[in-house]
Design a protein around this motif. Sequence first.
Motif, PDB file in Angstrom:
ATOM      1  N   VAL A 142      43.925  25.934  46.409  1.00  0.00           N
ATOM      2  CA  VAL A 142      43.455  26.026  45.077  1.00  0.00           C
ATOM      3  C   VAL A 142      42.687  27.461  44.966  1.00  0.00           C
ATOM      4  N   TRP A 143      42.965  28.230  43.961  1.00  0.00           N
ATOM      5  CA  TRP A 143      42.123  29.242  43.735  1.00  0.00           C
ATOM      6  C   TRP A 143      41.104  29.164  42.535  1.00  0.00           C
ATOM      7  N   LEU A 144      39.907  29.317  42.687  1.00  0.00           N
ATOM      8  CA  LEU A 144      39.015  29.135  41.359  1.00  0.00           C
ATOM      9  C   LEU A 144      39.300  30.551  40.667  1.00  0.00           C
ATOM     10  N   GLN A 145      39.313  30.435  39.553  1.00  0.00           N
ATOM     11  CA  GLN A 145      39.470  31.875  38.714  1.00  0.00           C
ATOM     12  C   GLN A 145      38.235  31.643  37.716  1.00  0.00           C
ATOM     13  N   VAL A 146      37.579  32.722  37.565  1.00  0.00           N
ATOM     14  CA  VAL A 146      36.546  33.040  36.782  1.00  0.00           C
ATOM     15  C   VAL A 146      36.873  34.209  35.713  1.00  0.00           C
ATOM     16  N   LYS A 147      36.884  33.916  34.388  1.00  0.00           N
ATOM     17  CA  LYS A 147      37.364  34.743  33.357  1.00  0.00           C
ATOM     18  C   LYS A 147      35.844  35.313  32.784  1.00  0.00           C
ATOM     19  N   GLY A 148      36.027  36.345  32.082  1.00  0.00           N
ATOM     20  CA  GLY A 148      34.980  37.044  31.694  1.00  0.00           C
ATOM     21  C   GLY A 148      33.874  37.692  32.442  1.00  0.00           C
ATOM     22  N   VAL A 149      34.440  38.252  33.589  1.00  0.00           N
ATOM     23  CA  VAL A 149      33.634  38.655  34.600  1.00  0.00           C
ATOM     24  C   VAL A 149      33.023  40.256  34.288  1.00  0.00           C
ATOM     25  N   ASP A 150      31.791  40.196  34.335  1.00  0.00           N
ATOM     26  CA  ASP A 150      31.236  41.685  34.181  1.00  0.00           C
ATOM     27  C   ASP A 150      30.521  42.079  35.463  1.00  0.00           C
ATOM     28  N   ALA A 151      29.920  43.113  35.539  1.00  0.00           N
ATOM     29  CA  ALA A 151      29.459  43.507  36.782  1.00  0.00           C
ATOM     30  C   ALA A 151      28.443  42.628  37.583  1.00  0.00           C
ATOM     31  N   ALA A 152      27.470  42.348  36.759  1.00  0.00           N
ATOM     32  CA  ALA A 152      26.419  41.282  37.228  1.00  0.00           C
ATOM     33  C   ALA A 152      27.054  40.205  37.918  1.00  0.00           C
ATOM     34  N   LEU A 153      28.093  39.616  37.034  1.00  0.00           N
ATOM     35  CA  LEU A 153      28.544  38.177  37.485  1.00  0.00           C
ATOM     36  C   LEU A 153      29.503  38.452  38.730  1.00  0.00           C
ATOM     37  N   GLU A 154      29.975  39.570  38.871  1.00  0.00           N
ATOM     38  CA  GLU A 154      31.039  40.069  40.028  1.00  0.00           C
ATOM     39  C   GLU A 154      29.969  40.068  41.120  1.00  0.00           C
TER      40      GLU A 154
END
Length: 173
Positions: A142-154
């Motif tokens: 499983v790969w967990l995908q995170v959408k809407g990633v900005d620099a801070a979240l990254e």
Amino acid sequence: MKIVPQRELPALSQKTATGAALAGCLEWGSFSLADTARAEKALEPLGLGSRLGQRRTEEATGWWVFIPSLGSRQAALKKAAELKSLAVNDYFIVQEEGEFRWALSLGVFRSEEAAQARLAALRDQGVRTAQVGPRETVVPKVWLQVKGVDAALESRLKDIARQIEGSELRSCP
């Protein structure tokens, strides 16, 4: 001057109506089905909600960490109880016919180095009878995908990813 349609602009240079750069998608993994819950728990403080998804894959593995066949189901169950007493919960008893019937699998890996790292961690937990060996098998991941990633979240995702050995944070395919 040339006018370029917006669809031809690189994603990173596109702007939203508010002028902020569009955020990307990162995926973190790959995790065994058993480890997925632990990884999702590590992401809980980020409050990702509907931005968090999963991508399931199958990966060929070439190495495994195992305790050799114990000869009987009863002996394998006894060894499993010993593992639990050492706080080792990620294992399964091999039941298929063959030389590994009643062995305990403690993980399958793409590289020998990853298998050796798992073996070292198990040794630190007190497991003495495990070993590393070659094994060609396909396992669900499983790969967990995170959408809407900005620099801070990254940045926060990178910090979390460093906490789980062998995991990788990368752009979504």
